[in-house]
Design an enzyme around this catalytic site. Structure first.
Site, short mmCIF file in Angstrom:
data_model
loop_
_atom_site.label_atom_id
_atom_site.label_comp_id
_atom_site.label_asym_id
_atom_site.label_seq_id
_atom_site.Cartn_x
_atom_site.Cartn_y
_atom_site.Cartn_z
N GLY A 391 0.80 -1.11 0.13
CA GLY A 391 0.06 0.14 0.16
C GLY A 391 0.85 1.40 -0.02
O GLY A 391 2.06 1.34 -0.48
N SER A 392 0.17 2.08 0.54
CA SER A 392 0.86 3.68 0.36
C SER A 392 2.25 3.89 1.11
O SER A 392 2.63 5.09 0.79
CB SER A 392 -0.40 4.60 1.30
OG SER A 392 -1.56 4.52 0.54
N SER A 393 2.90 3.14 1.73
CA SER A 393 4.09 3.22 2.29
C SER A 393 5.12 3.59 1.35
O SER A 393 6.02 4.35 1.47
CB SER A 393 4.44 1.85 3.02
OG SER A 393 3.76 1.80 4.21
N LYS A 395 4.80 5.37 -1.52
CA LYS A 395 4.53 6.69 -2.04
C LYS A 395 5.58 7.63 -1.96
O LYS A 395 5.81 8.52 -2.95
CB LYS A 395 3.38 7.56 -1.53
CG LYS A 395 1.98 7.06 -1.97
CD LYS A 395 0.77 7.28 -1.36
CE LYS A 395 -0.57 6.55 -1.82
NZ LYS A 395 -1.71 7.06 -1.06
N SER A 448 -1.76 11.03 2.71
CA SER A 448 -1.37 9.63 1.70
C SER A 448 -2.55 9.86 0.51
O SER A 448 -3.36 8.81 0.17
CB SER A 448 -2.00 8.45 2.71
OG SER A 448 -1.49 7.31 2.03
#
Length: 681
Positions: A391-393, A395, A448
């Site tokens: 996931g968003s980690s 970005k 996020s």
């Protein structure tokens, strides 16, 4: 008038002939002596070292006697893996020792020790019965014996037919005493010439040891000695990471036979089979004893001399801090129980890596597999052998890839809004479902924002977003650029850790599947390991330098005492690369990570805004399915302190519940930071 020539007398003629013959034989003798001298000179000078080596090889034998392995210690010198001595009974087979002599020794030894017979196979029993009853076996095989002598069948075919004819009736004739002899005999036969073979090294009683020691003169080839087993002062803590060593009976595992034989091992050597024991086998193995044997004309050993007593293996010092490891394990278990109590009943894995971002030292590594009833089993190795959508980690890596390729610039603002594409596809950010919010790159990390990353990816594909646009037809080039940027921070490539079986992540082909390309930008497509996440956040913390993580720290020379010997080799974290970004671009991501942890409404604010030293990082939530049901993987990455970071971490929880509220798994990271910088220091 010519004078008459004087004729030679018969005596003169005979004497001349004899002189010629003597001269001929004398010359022949000289030639022979010259040849002999030259040959001796050739043998002694040119070939002398060769024959000396043949003699040495014939007499000096590197003995397969068990040598204790080197110890494994933590960074503070605390012993994690040690050796426990135990009594052992061995047998050394002579060059011309017959099977009958071996059997006689086995019978005598069976009166002194008790053996486990569970490992005796039917084939062992058949061979043993044949040896005990050769006449009966011959009567059963008269026809086959004739066929063998006539060349109609091979020896292997003869043996196979014999084994088929020996039925349970015959095998049942073997008594308990016979089986005891067989258990000893099969071990004695398993050894090679002049190499000690272990007969029994598990459960040898003091009485057995003493009895055999007293009868050694009547037991040719038998000896009593000390063997060892690995022991673990901290129990199961990090047990999976240490790996295993093969047993005396196992020797070199079949799947590793070619590897170890190519390095000069014997088949019955005890070797590291997995993880640290395997990775550092050449360090830990030690040096085997070297003996000189003297034999008589019959090949029997008349004397032995120790040429080299051998030595235990060198010590391996790890980067692991065992006190921190214990604390992290405790905090992880408490966090799992807390999350399960809040509804995460289907969560099946939880892992955490703690490292020094500046030098790659792995300080702690913990993992748990969780059963539906809440029972946990250790899964430390899952941090580098398993992979997940995170996931968003990721970005921060997406922004760095955008900067690298000129798709975006530092501080660039974009409108976060629902994105509408042809065909009815709509993509949006979780924090902003329907409105329009203008945010910059740092705020995109704080909130996020999916939309900011989608728009960055479209610009990278040279097809900026506009309402109801069609997705790009070919994104192979853009996908390569995005992945290259992610690779530079450690995502989608092996970290290079000094452990076997590391995964690189699952990286699928990208060409025309534009939806997957957009998902890649927010961590919803490729999969990564927790260790890759740790290397990634450490790269951000380390101003863009990606360091190779390592568990080994030092190799220390073995000593005869318990204290550590001098350092033979230091294991450093190498700089693998620096991201292709300017310092300002890396700093911009760092600021975004700061806001995500320390500014409302940062996604990590609730857990991290009040750590004992300022921290920074990123959270992530990846949509997944478990048995057809929607779940999420929750991830947390961070470092502390913000200035001159000394600790970085990554946390992964798999299959947490949906829908909201999301559970606060980041409290584990907060507690680790607080322990490390307050309670520990």
């Amino acid at each position: 008038m010519l004078k008459r020539l004087k004729e030679k007398t018969n005596d003169e003629k005979t004497r001349n002939l004899m002189d010629k013959r003597i001269n001929f034989f004398f010359g022949l003798v000289v030639i022979v002596f010259v040849i002999i001298v030259l040959r001796l000179g050739y043998l002694q000078i040119a070939q002398g070292s060769h024959y000396k080596q043949l003699i040495k090889n014939d007499e000096n034998i590197t003995v397969n006697e068990s040598v204790p392995r080197g110890r494994i210690l933590d960074r503070n010198g605390k012993i994690l893996v040690d050796n426990a001595s135990k009594k052992s009974i061995t047998y050394t087979r002579g060059r011309k020792t017959s099977q009958t002599e071996i059997l006689d020794t086995a019978k005598r030894l069976s009166k002194l020790i008790k053996m486990d017979t569970d490992h005796i196979t039917t084939r062992d029993k058949q061979d043993f019965w044949t040896q005990l009853h050769p006449d009966k076996a011959a009567d059963m095989m008269k026809k086959e014996e004739k066929m063998l002598n006539n060349g109609e069948i091979s020896q292997d075919q003869y043996d196979e037919e014999l084994h088929q004819k020996i039925k349970k009736k015959q095998l049942n004739q073997l008594t308990k005493k016979d089986l005891q002899v067989l258990a000893i005999y099969r071990e004695m036969m398993a050894g090679s010439t002049l190499n000690p073979q272990t007969i029994k090294n598990s459960g040898v009683t003091d009485k057995e040891y003493a009895a055999v020691s007293q009868q050694l003169s009547k037991l040719p080839g038998i000896n009593t000695s000390m063997d060892w087993d690995r022991k673990y002062p901290y129990g199961d803590l990090l047990r999976g990471l240490y790996g295993d060593v093969s047993t005396t009976q196992e020797g070199i595992p079949k799947e590793l036979t070619d590897y170890y034989l190519s390095k000069g091992y014997s088949r019955n050597d005890r070797v590291g089979k997995s993880y640290l024991e395997y990775q550092y086998e050449s360090i830990l193995r030690g040096k085997k004893k070297e003996m000189k044997y003297t034999t008589d004309k019959s090949g029997a050993i008349t004397n032995t001399e120790v040429i080299n007593p051998g030595s235990r293996g060198d010590d391996l010092v790890l980067s692991i801090d065992i006190d921190l490891q214990k604390k992290v394990e405790d905090l992880l278990e408490k966090q799992i129980n807390k999350l399960r109590g809040e509804g995460a009943k289907n969560m099946d894995t939880a892992m955490i890596v703690v490292q020094d971002p500046k030098n790659g030292d792995i300080l702690a590594m913990a993992g748990k597999k969780i059963k539906p009833n809440g029972e946990m089993t250790d899964y430390d190795i899952g941090n580098f052998t398993s992979q997940y959508t995170v996931g968003s980690s990721v970005k921060g890596g997406t922004l760095l890839a955008g900067y690298q390729n000129g798709a975006i610039h530092v501080g660039e603002e974009m409108v976060d809004e629902p994105l509408h594409f042809q065909g009815g596809l709509t993509k949006r950010s979780y924090f902003n479902q329907n409105g329009k919010v203008t945010i910059n790159d740092k705020e995109a990390l704080m909130h996020s924002s999916n939309v900011y990353m989608f728009k960055t990816a479209l610009k990278l594909a040279k097809d900026p977003y506009h309402y109801n646009m069609a997705l790009p037809n070919n994104i192979s080039d853009a996908g390569q650029k995005l992945r290259k940027g992610l690779n530079q921070v450690g995502l989608g490539v092996k970290t290079g850790i000094d452990l076997p079986n590391e995964v690189a992540g699952q990286i699928e082909k990208l060409d025309t599947n534009s939806g997957n390309y957009l998902d890649l930008a927010i961590g919803q497509y490729d999969t990564y390991s927790p260790l890759q996440l740790s290397q990634y956040v450490s790269t951000i913390a380390n101003n863009g330098y990606r360091i190779q993580p390592h568990v080994g720290l030092e190799i220390r020379k073995a000593t005869n005492k318990d204290n550590l010997g001098p350092v033979k080799h230091k294991i450093n974290g190498n700089v693998l690369n620096r991201v292709n970004n300017t310092p300002d671009q890396v700093k911009e991501v760092q600021k975004g990570f700061d806001m995500a942890f320390n500014k409302v409404p940062g996604t990590g604010y609730q857990s991290f805004h009040n750590t004992v030293v300022p921290s920074a990082g990123k959270t992530g939530t990846a949509e997944v399915f478990q048995d057809g049901e929607p779940r999420v993987n929750s991830t947390y990455i961070g470092y502390a302190p913000q200035k001159n970071p000394k600790l970085a971490f990554s946390i992964v929880y798999t299959n947490q519940p949906v829908p909201e509220p999301w559970l606060q798994g980041g409290d584990l990271g907060r507690d680790v930071i607080n322990y490390y910088f307050k309670d520990k220091k």
